[in-house]
Design an enzyme around this catalytic site. Structure first.
Site, PDB file in Angstrom:
ATOM      1  N   ARG A  68     -42.871  36.244  11.237  1.00 43.67           N
ATOM      2  CA  ARG A  68     -43.489  35.376  12.244  1.00 43.67           C
ATOM      3  C   ARG A  68     -42.685  34.087  12.363  1.00 43.67           C
ATOM      4  O   ARG A  68     -41.818  33.786  11.533  1.00 43.67           O
ATOM      5  CB  ARG A  68     -44.938  35.037  11.863  1.00 43.67           C
ATOM      6  CG  ARG A  68     -45.059  34.264  10.569  1.00 43.67           C
ATOM      7  CD  ARG A  68     -46.392  33.564  10.423  1.00 43.67           C
ATOM      8  NE  ARG A  68     -46.568  33.022   9.075  1.00 43.67           N
ATOM      9  CZ  ARG A  68     -46.009  31.907   8.624  1.00 43.67           C
ATOM     10  NH1 ARG A  68     -45.212  31.188   9.412  1.00 43.67           N
ATOM     11  NH2 ARG A  68     -46.227  31.499   7.383  1.00 43.67           N
ATOM     12  N   GLY A  69     -43.006  33.295  13.373  1.00 39.90           N
ATOM     13  CA  GLY A  69     -42.398  31.983  13.496  1.00 39.90           C
ATOM     14  C   GLY A  69     -42.985  31.021  12.473  1.00 39.90           C
ATOM     15  O   GLY A  69     -43.964  31.319  11.786  1.00 39.90           O
ATOM     16  N   GLY A  70     -42.366  29.861  12.359  1.00 40.47           N
ATOM     17  CA  GLY A  70     -42.912  28.817  11.509  1.00 40.47           C
ATOM     18  C   GLY A  70     -42.409  28.853  10.083  1.00 40.47           C
ATOM     19  O   GLY A  70     -41.468  29.563   9.750  1.00 40.47           O
ATOM     20  N   THR A  73     -47.361  28.983   5.087  1.00 36.20           N
ATOM     21  CA  THR A  73     -48.812  28.967   5.249  1.00 36.20           C
ATOM     22  C   THR A  73     -49.426  29.575   3.997  1.00 36.20           C
ATOM     23  O   THR A  73     -48.815  30.415   3.342  1.00 36.20           O
ATOM     24  CB  THR A  73     -49.238  29.757   6.507  1.00 36.20           C
ATOM     25  OG1 THR A  73     -48.839  29.034   7.666  1.00 36.20           O
ATOM     26  CG2 THR A  73     -50.733  29.948   6.576  1.00 36.20           C
ATOM     27  N   HIS A  75     -52.940  31.519   2.577  1.00 31.06           N
ATOM     28  CA  HIS A  75     -54.222  32.174   2.860  1.00 31.06           C
ATOM     29  C   HIS A  75     -54.980  32.315   1.548  1.00 31.06           C
ATOM     30  O   HIS A  75     -54.379  32.542   0.493  1.00 31.06           O
ATOM     31  CB  HIS A  75     -54.017  33.566   3.464  1.00 31.06           C
ATOM     32  CG  HIS A  75     -53.199  33.573   4.721  1.00 31.06           C
ATOM     33  ND1 HIS A  75     -53.516  32.801   5.820  1.00 31.06           N
ATOM     34  CD2 HIS A  75     -52.069  34.246   5.046  1.00 31.06           C
ATOM     35  CE1 HIS A  75     -52.618  33.020   6.778  1.00 31.06           C
ATOM     36  NE2 HIS A  75     -51.731  33.884   6.326  1.00 31.06           N
ATOM     37  N   VAL A 135     -51.250  28.396  13.622  1.00 32.18           N
ATOM     38  CA  VAL A 135     -50.801  29.500  14.474  1.00 32.18           C
ATOM     39  C   VAL A 135     -49.387  29.910  14.069  1.00 32.18           C
ATOM     40  O   VAL A 135     -48.511  29.067  13.884  1.00 32.18           O
ATOM     41  CB  VAL A 135     -50.803  29.096  15.961  1.00 32.18           C
ATOM     42  CG1 VAL A 135     -50.272  30.240  16.830  1.00 32.18           C
ATOM     43  CG2 VAL A 135     -52.203  28.700  16.409  1.00 32.18           C
ATOM     44  N   GLY A 136     -49.180  31.209  13.942  1.00 34.75           N
ATOM     45  CA  GLY A 136     -47.846  31.744  13.692  1.00 34.75           C
ATOM     46  C   GLY A 136     -47.786  33.168  14.205  1.00 34.75           C
ATOM     47  O   GLY A 136     -48.525  34.034  13.724  1.00 34.75           O
ATOM     48  N   CYS A 165     -46.764  24.325   7.078  1.00 31.70           N
ATOM     49  CA  CYS A 165     -45.983  24.242   8.313  1.00 31.70           C
ATOM     50  C   CYS A 165     -44.847  23.222   8.203  1.00 31.70           C
ATOM     51  O   CYS A 165     -44.459  22.596   9.195  1.00 31.70           O
ATOM     52  CB  CYS A 165     -46.870  23.931   9.507  1.00 31.70           C
ATOM     53  SG  CYS A 165     -48.178  25.154   9.743  1.00 31.70           S
TER      54      CYS A 165
END
Length: 199
Positions: A68-70, A73, A75, A135-136, A165
């Protein structure tokens, strides 16, 4: 738009489910949304690295480098993770508009339960106390993967493991600071209804 609630799901299993839904959506163009939580895990996007973005090298969390982008992150249980699998090409929707729809659905869902939020300069959703949603995404052959994560009742102390991020000491927020009765599943059901309308 089909929705699937998976509950607490290991991250690698979540990737497999995404992959299966991705192939189905590539074939039939139908949008699918997966809602789940993950055990504590750090994910690094295409611009992320363990050296730059993981702050505590002694941590015990699994780390996944993903497409993904970014950047980084985290979780953990109590955080809602939503993977909308959407064929943007067939729907003639641009990536920016898709990200806007993810953010707008989150803002409207939070607003519906009395929490004011907005977009910031970076992607995501922010309250006046800090970032509450991240968001990613990845678009592969016109179809989206990954998505948005929303802090509901997760342990915010875990974020000290990373630079969220790519930002040091970023103020963060969660829904439980305002409403400690809302579960990830409850929020997911509200979010789907609003996302369908926004989208």
């Amino acid at each position: 738009m089909d929705s699937l609630w998976q509950g607490l799901t290991p991250y690698d299993e979540g990737l497999k489910i995404q992959s299966q839904m991705f192939e189905k959506t590539r074939e039939d163009g139908k949008s699918r949304i997966i809602g789940l939580e993950h055990p504590t895990v750090i994910t690094l996007g295409k611009r992320g690295s363990q050296e730059a973005d993981v702050q505590d090298p002694s941590h015990q969390a699994q780390v996944f480098q993903i497409d993904r982008g970014g950047q980084a992150t985290l979780h953990s249980p109590g955080q809602l993770v939503i993977y909308p699998i959407v064929h943007l090409q067939k729907k003639n929707i641009g990536v920016r508009d898709f990200v806007h729809a993810l953010e707008e659905a989150t803002i409207q869902t939070l607003n519906e339960i009395g929490i004011q939020s907005q977009r910031g300069e970076a992607s995501g959703v922010f309250t006046n106390k800090g970032k509450i949603a991240f968001v990613g995404i990845r678009v592969d052959r016109g179809v989206t993967r990954h998505g948005i994560s929303i802090n509901i009742s997760n342990d915010m102390n875990l974020f000290h493991l990373i630079r969220p991020c790519g930002v040091n000491q970023q103020p963060l927020d969660r829904l439980a600071n305002y409403n400690d009765q809302m579960t990830t599943h409850d929020f997911f059901q509200k979010w789907i209804r609003i996302f369908t309308s926004v989208f």
